[in-house]
Design an enzyme around this catalytic site. Structure first.
Site, mmCIF file in Angstrom:
data_model
loop_
_atom_site.group_PDB
_atom_site.id
_atom_site.type_symbol
_atom_site.label_atom_id
_atom_site.label_comp_id
_atom_site.label_asym_id
_atom_site.label_seq_id
_atom_site.Cartn_x
_atom_site.Cartn_y
_atom_site.Cartn_z
ATOM 1 N N GLY A 38 105.661 42.343 107.624
ATOM 2 C CA GLY A 38 104.386 41.637 107.520
ATOM 3 C C GLY A 38 104.538 40.209 108.018
ATOM 4 N N LYS A 51 99.055 29.555 87.516
ATOM 5 C CA LYS A 51 98.622 30.738 88.276
ATOM 6 C C LYS A 51 97.265 31.194 87.773
ATOM 7 C CE LYS A 51 100.304 33.558 91.468
ATOM 8 N NZ LYS A 51 101.186 33.219 92.583
ATOM 9 N N GLY A 63 109.850 45.408 105.189
ATOM 10 C CA GLY A 63 108.546 44.752 105.318
ATOM 11 C C GLY A 63 108.471 43.920 106.583
ATOM 12 N N VAL A 109 105.907 37.407 106.730
ATOM 13 C CA VAL A 109 107.234 36.788 106.659
ATOM 14 C C VAL A 109 108.270 37.634 107.405
ATOM 15 C CG1 VAL A 109 109.046 35.890 105.163
ATOM 16 C CG2 VAL A 109 106.668 35.760 104.422
HETATM 17 P P1 NAI Z 1 102.489 40.857 103.964
HETATM 18 O O1 NAI Z 1 101.477 41.589 103.135
HETATM 19 O O2 NAI Z 1 102.049 40.196 105.219
HETATM 20 O O3 NAI Z 1 103.709 41.816 104.332
HETATM 21 C C1 NAI Z 1 104.251 42.748 103.458
HETATM 22 C C2 NAI Z 1 104.599 43.965 104.282
HETATM 23 O O4 NAI Z 1 105.300 44.891 103.477
HETATM 24 C C3 NAI Z 1 103.388 44.705 104.841
HETATM 25 O O5 NAI Z 1 103.512 44.842 106.245
HETATM 26 C C4 NAI Z 1 103.415 46.042 104.116
HETATM 27 O O6 NAI Z 1 102.921 47.113 104.906
HETATM 28 C C5 NAI Z 1 104.895 46.188 103.834
HETATM 29 N N1 NAI Z 1 105.232 47.128 102.777
HETATM 30 C C6 NAI Z 1 104.569 47.428 101.654
HETATM 31 N N2 NAI Z 1 105.218 48.360 100.963
HETATM 32 C C7 NAI Z 1 106.322 48.676 101.654
HETATM 33 C C8 NAI Z 1 107.401 49.586 101.452
HETATM 34 N N3 NAI Z 1 107.454 50.351 100.356
HETATM 35 N N4 NAI Z 1 108.369 49.654 102.379
HETATM 36 C C9 NAI Z 1 108.318 48.885 103.486
HETATM 37 N N5 NAI Z 1 107.323 47.997 103.732
HETATM 38 C C10 NAI Z 1 106.340 47.906 102.826
HETATM 39 O O7 NAI Z 1 103.145 39.782 102.969
HETATM 40 P P2 NAI Z 1 104.017 38.517 103.366
HETATM 41 O O8 NAI Z 1 103.142 37.321 103.357
HETATM 42 O O9 NAI Z 1 104.846 38.798 104.542
HETATM 43 O O10 NAI Z 1 104.948 38.374 102.083
HETATM 44 C C11 NAI Z 1 106.038 39.262 101.870
HETATM 45 C C12 NAI Z 1 106.628 39.007 100.494
HETATM 46 O O11 NAI Z 1 107.068 37.659 100.407
HETATM 47 C C13 NAI Z 1 105.634 39.190 99.341
HETATM 48 O O12 NAI Z 1 106.335 39.681 98.232
HETATM 49 C C14 NAI Z 1 105.172 37.770 99.064
HETATM 50 O O13 NAI Z 1 104.746 37.620 97.714
HETATM 51 C C15 NAI Z 1 106.425 36.988 99.335
HETATM 52 N N6 NAI Z 1 106.193 35.596 99.706
HETATM 53 C C16 NAI Z 1 105.456 35.294 100.825
HETATM 54 C C17 NAI Z 1 105.254 33.980 101.189
HETATM 55 C C18 NAI Z 1 104.494 33.622 102.440
HETATM 56 O O14 NAI Z 1 104.601 32.473 102.906
HETATM 57 N N7 NAI Z 1 103.743 34.549 103.045
HETATM 58 C C19 NAI Z 1 105.796 32.857 100.393
HETATM 59 C C20 NAI Z 1 106.626 33.287 99.271
HETATM 60 C C21 NAI Z 1 106.781 34.609 98.943
#
Ligand code: NAI
Length: 349
Positions: free
Chosen positions: A178, A82, A176, A180
């Protein structure tokens, strides 16, 4: 001032820990390689504001170890590493920052590959690529693959818990919406589940509700939602002494990295009779997809490996039951066994 690369004491568990500096580019980073026993270390680049350098070192050590476990659990011929770039206010020149990062990664000679992570984007990785080939450009968004893997883990947990992996009629609370979370909601909708969704970003909630017919829940209330499954897809550390007593679900399975605030939280879930599909087992779909670019895997191989998250999750939950241990402990043990096998196979090649 010339760029410097200083080896720090990596401790007993890690192979290498490096402090990289290029003051002219406003660049300071920690690169940690936990293990190359199974293959080149792989793990993204995080850009984050840390209170101290020691905190950044701690994060790099913890995250690189996590990558070894995630990759080994998915039986990928990759180790764990990392990078964390220490953010210090506004970034004056993003191009200079990531070109510098690329030059440092190049100095690892292929023992470490990076990609995007929190705070960095595919566009940043394209800049890194101008200086090194040891970067995954992320030609396609990995999150649909991650979401697919989460569904596989959730179904396996359902089978372990209820004797059936049919999610139709089950209620899933997704934290969340976002990258995923949105795709996960779509997959679960297709599987006939009822959905409760929350996000601090109202626009993302709206988009998800519109696409899937989910019901919106205020973000602070998602822990109290009455559902069958809770799917954390936002931040890490959200399963803790404050939130676990509030959960009204039987299963936790989601994408967020480092869901447990501390290992004791795995025991807290277990004591409450909530079945936890360990985060790094459930969210490996993205890194498995990365193997298409990094190792030349076919789309079919990627698909099969993501499907296999089901059997891995079942195995972890079965071992946990047999060992009377909580799933996060059983997962670490299985990952360590798989790492030993991958390392032995590599020796033979
Ligand atoms: P993202 O940033 O697109 O989505 C995260 C979402 O969570 C955002 O929409 C944000 O507004 C929301 N959020 C933040 N704080 C919050 C709260 N207190 N309550 C409700 N919603 C809240 O990130 P993504 O890519 O969707 O990833 C989500 C999680 O999965 C992260 O922890 C990431 O590290 C993990 N992850 C993602 C992968 C990927 O392929 N994108 C792969 C492996 C793990």
């Amino acid at each position: 001032m010339t760029p410097t690369m200083e080896d720090l004491d990596p401790g007993a568990e890690h192979e290498r820990l490096v402090l990289c500096r290029d003051p002219e580019a406003g660049y300071q980073a920690i690169i940690a390689v936990h293990s190359t026993a199974a293959g080149p270390a792989a793990g993204g680049t995080r850009l984050w504001t840390y209170a101290t350098e020691a905190e950044a070192v701690e994060d790099a050590l913890r995250l690189s170890r996590g990558m070894t476990y995630k990759n080994a659990m998915a039986r990928l011929p990759l180790g764990g590493g990392k990078s964390v770039i220490l953010r210090d206010g506004e970034i004056a020149n993003r191009e200079a920052l990531f070109r510098t990062h690329g030059r440092f990664i190049e100095r690892f000679g292929g023992r470490y590959y990076t990609g995007e992570d929190v705070g960095t984007s595919p566009a940043d990785m394209e800049i890194v690529r101008r200086e090194t080939q040891h970067v995954l450009g992320v030609t396609e968004d990995p999150s649909p693959y991650t979401a697919r893997g989460v569904v596989r883990a959730m179904k396996a947990a359902a089978f372990h818990r209820w004797g059936s992996d049919d999610l139709s009629g089950r209620t899933v609370a997704i934290q969340g919406c976002g990258h995923v979370g949105f795709h996960l909601a779509g997959e679960l909708r297709g599987a006939g589940a009822r959905l409760l969704v929350a996000d601090v970003d109202a626009e993302r909630v709206r988009r998800t509700v519109e696409a899937t017919g989910a019901s919106a829940v205020p973000p602070e209330e998602i822990f109290d939602a009455e559902a069958d499954v809770f799917a954390p897809c936002a931040l890490g550390g959200i399963l803790n002494a404050g939130t676990i007593p509030r959960l009204r679900v039987e299963i936790v399975a989601g994408a967020a990295n480092n869901q447990l605030g501390e290992p004791a939280d795995g025991e807290r879930l277990h004591a409450r009779g909530i079945l936890y599909a360990p985060d790094y087992v459930a969210n490996a779909g993205g890194v498995i997809f990365g193997c298409q670019e990094m190792l030349g895997w076919s789309a079919e191989t990627v698909r099969e490996r993501i499907e296999a998250i089901y059997s891995t999750t079942l195995e972890v939950l079965g071992l946990a039951a047999d060992q009377k241990a909580s799933p996060h402990i059983a997962a670490d043990r299985l990952a360590e066994q798989r790492l030993a096998v991958l390392a032995a196979e590599r020796q033979l090649r």
